[in-house]
Write an enzyme that holds these catalytic residues in place. Structure first.
Site, mmCIF file in Angstrom:
data_model
loop_
_atom_site.group_PDB
_atom_site.id
_atom_site.type_symbol
_atom_site.label_atom_id
_atom_site.label_comp_id
_atom_site.label_asym_id
_atom_site.label_seq_id
_atom_site.Cartn_x
_atom_site.Cartn_y
_atom_site.Cartn_z
ATOM 1 N N PRO A 186 33.099 32.579 38.292
ATOM 2 C CA PRO A 186 31.725 33.053 38.413
ATOM 3 C C PRO A 186 31.437 34.165 37.407
ATOM 4 C CG PRO A 186 32.682 32.788 40.574
ATOM 5 C CD PRO A 186 33.793 32.595 39.592
ATOM 6 N N GLU A 187 30.277 34.095 36.793
ATOM 7 C CA GLU A 187 29.899 35.118 35.827
ATOM 8 C C GLU A 187 28.955 36.118 36.479
ATOM 9 O OE1 GLU A 187 29.054 34.055 31.874
ATOM 10 O OE2 GLU A 187 30.348 32.293 31.860
#
Length: 296
Positions: free
Chosen positions: A2-3
């Site tokens: 996840p960014e």
């Protein structure tokens, strides 16, 4: 992994249930995730009030009323879900399968809030995530945070700032943007998107965006604007739903469906009038997607 927009989406999804609640009990169903939990973790946080949820780079920060902060990182497959009331269900429509196997429910936050009892459950099949407990007064000097650059959404990120970081560097622009010492929380997907929006090649030397006098070029101003815009668009869309990421209400973000270059190898470039094709190359072991025709 996840960014930043995905972590921000998680923060916003958890805030209504966690902010202002009392952490009655922290239930740890194993001794570690990627790293061991802090010593006496559950005992130290039991009975503490949760004052706020925030984010630094890709870290979720759960602030407690005793001056300490629970630092959480989702790793590759970590996710949170909220269960309120008697119905132990996660609301929302699922577009992709999500782990709900209890054997992957490793951390349970038992909460008491204004609307009653709730549980926030951290599920992580691969166990690449982790949690730590840090005093807020020691956050800036903590190894997780002390070397991080400015946030891509904050006022500290500017063309003048990047000119000082990039000046004289032959390092590829893609690598320079992924360096967390330059910009905190900017990851592979959104770097590809920002470079496409600013028509800059990931292979271009970072120093070419700085004049001999050390001033930012027009291209660097354009890049900074593109970084801000792509992150803002992703957050507004709820984060991308790549792989295991999912919003805390069970719904997925939709920004992945509007990616202009990422994961679009051999497809037509979406720049109006370009006529080029998206290419995929590997830089430092990571895929870069770009259009050689319009990104110079």
């Amino acid at each position: 992994m996840p960014e930043l927009p995905e972590v921000e989406t998680v923060r916003r999804g958890l805030a209504p249930s966690m902010e202002g609640a009392v952490l009655k009990k922290l239930e740890l169903r194993r001794n570690d995730l990627r790293f061991p939990f802090p010593a006496d973790f559950a005992r130290h946080v039991a009975g503490r009030g949760i004052t706020s949820l925030s984010r630094r780079a890709k870290y979720l920060l759960i602030d407690l009323d005793d001056g300490k902060t629970i630092v959480a990182h989702l790793g590759m497959s970590g996710s949170f879900r909220v269960e309120e009331g008697a119905a132990a269900e996660t609301p929302g429509t699922f577009h992709h399968p999500r782990s709900k196997d209890e054997k992957h429910d490793h951390v349970l936050f038992h909460l008491v809030g204004a609307s009653g009892d709730a549980r926030v459950i951290y599920n992580d099949p691969r166990r690449f995530g982790f949690m730590d407990l840090v005093r807020r007064t020691e956050m800036t000097s903590h190894p997780f945070f002390r070397d991080l650059g400015p946030e891509p959404t904050g006022n500290e990120l500017s063309a003048d700032y990047l000119a000082k970081r990039f000046g004289g560097k032959a390092q590829p622009l893609k690598s320079a943007l992924l360096d967390q010492k330059n910009i905190a929380g900017l990851g592979n997907i959104y770097v590809c998107e920002a470079l496409w929006r600013s028509h800059l090649s990931p292979l271009r030397a970072a120093g070419t965006l700085v004049t001999d006098a050390g001033q930012p070029t027009e291209a660097l101003f354009t890049l900074v604007d593109a970084i801000r815009e792509v992150i803002a668009d992703a957050i507004a869309a709820g984060g991308s739903s790549l792989r295991d990421h999912i919003q805390t209400d069970g719904s997925l973000g939709y920004f992945q469906h509007s990616f202009s270059v990422y994961d679009r190898e051999a497809q037509p470039c979406r720049t109006p009038g370009c006529g080029g094709t998206v290419s995929r190359i590997v830089q430092a072991g990571r895929s870069s997607f770009y259009c050689a025709s319009c990104q110079g």
